[in-house]
Scaffold this motif. Sequence first.
Motif, short mmCIF file in Angstrom:
data_model
loop_
_atom_site.label_atom_id
_atom_site.label_comp_id
_atom_site.label_asym_id
_atom_site.label_seq_id
_atom_site.Cartn_x
_atom_site.Cartn_y
_atom_site.Cartn_z
N GLU A 19 -0.08 -5.20 -4.16
CA GLU A 19 -1.00 -6.39 -4.58
C GLU A 19 -1.27 -6.31 -6.12
O GLU A 19 -1.19 -7.44 -6.79
CB GLU A 19 -2.27 -6.24 -3.78
N ASP A 137 6.90 -7.76 -3.09
CA ASP A 137 6.53 -7.25 -1.62
C ASP A 137 5.38 -7.76 -1.07
O ASP A 137 4.99 -7.38 -0.05
CB ASP A 137 6.57 -5.83 -1.96
N ALA A 138 4.43 -8.40 -1.95
CA ALA A 138 3.05 -8.68 -1.37
C ALA A 138 2.87 -10.11 -2.29
O ALA A 138 3.39 -10.45 -3.30
CB ALA A 138 2.04 -7.68 -1.69
N TRP A 139 1.90 -11.12 -1.67
CA TRP A 139 1.26 -12.19 -1.88
C TRP A 139 2.76 -12.98 -2.64
O TRP A 139 2.61 -13.46 -3.66
CB TRP A 139 0.56 -12.17 -3.08
N ALA A 143 7.02 -12.12 1.45
CA ALA A 143 6.16 -11.36 2.24
C ALA A 143 5.78 -11.93 3.47
O ALA A 143 6.02 -11.56 4.58
CB ALA A 143 5.16 -10.95 1.53
N SER A 156 0.73 -2.49 3.59
CA SER A 156 0.37 -2.67 1.99
C SER A 156 0.07 -1.35 1.32
O SER A 156 -0.80 -1.23 0.53
CB SER A 156 -0.69 -3.75 2.17
N GLU A 292 -5.87 -6.92 -8.89
CA GLU A 292 -5.98 -7.07 -7.47
C GLU A 292 -7.39 -7.02 -7.02
O GLU A 292 -7.79 -7.80 -6.16
CB GLU A 292 -4.97 -6.27 -6.77
#
Length: 325
Positions: A19, A137-139, A143, A156, A292
């Motif tokens: 994140e 890979d996030a948000w 994903a 995560s 984050e």
Amino acid sequence: MKSWRQRLEEFWFAAAPPERLAMLRIAVGAFALYYIGARYDMLMKIAGTDASLFDPVGLAVFPGRPLAVGLFQAILIATLLANGAFVLGWRFRITGPLFGLLLMWLLCYRNSWSMIFHSDNAMVMHAMILGLSRAGDAWSLDAMRRRTTASTEMSSEAGWQYGWPIRLICAVTTATYFLSGVAKLAAQGLGWASGEALRAQVAVDSLRKELLGEGAPALAYALYDEIWLFAILGAGTLVFELGAPLALLHKRSGRIWAAQVWLMHVGIFFVMGISFRYQLTGLIFLSFFDAERWVAWAAERPRIARLFASRKTKSPIRSTPAEAA
């Protein structure tokens, strides 16, 4: 006792949550989208100027000559589309590197028609690093798609693959300021710390603004005779710029350095009227913070407010006559 290899690995490949890297992707990408979008008409106007003014720098050596306005417009639109995909994290393994490359070429091409705007370099390098990392890979839409396909929550967990791009972005940021300090030493030596060179730079900039009808900031006139203040500012600038690499040694020292340099840019804005936008927003220093966590903190505020409100609206518990007796 740790070996030099272990220390090096811990320095460059410390684990970080996905994140945090995603936050950098969104923030840097959103700024780039604003920066390019707001200059669309200006970029198109530059592309149509006299070809004799074109002096290619950087990636603009390909093709090494001015492009047809229509072709440049197509590349500009492609850059904006790739920028949007970068922010959203859509097909990031393709759009991430593509956007970084297009952004670098676009700004090199823009600089080939005029003075070189060094203030853009950090933003471009940050975008390039993020585009070549796993920042999607996030948000991101990627994903969300993987979660839907797997029908399970994505992991995560923190990992080195998310930590090294952040460390590299911090290193690039400190390197830009260190090189600026070296340039000051090369031009003025330690005499920069006397304040005279800085005051002269402010005076020349103010005179240029007055001649061009832009008008110099009032603070430039108010502070001109205070040579002691320029000496403090000049010496402080050298300390913060030449000492920039030390910000990489410890998280707290990095954050203190980032805050001080940001204040330096605020001072430049009020005294000289020069707005280094990427620097003034603080985005150039975002990699030094656990950004984050700010999002998580903000997300918790409505929940706490609702919980507090629900407790206030509950009816008081009243005892029955039997219990009272």
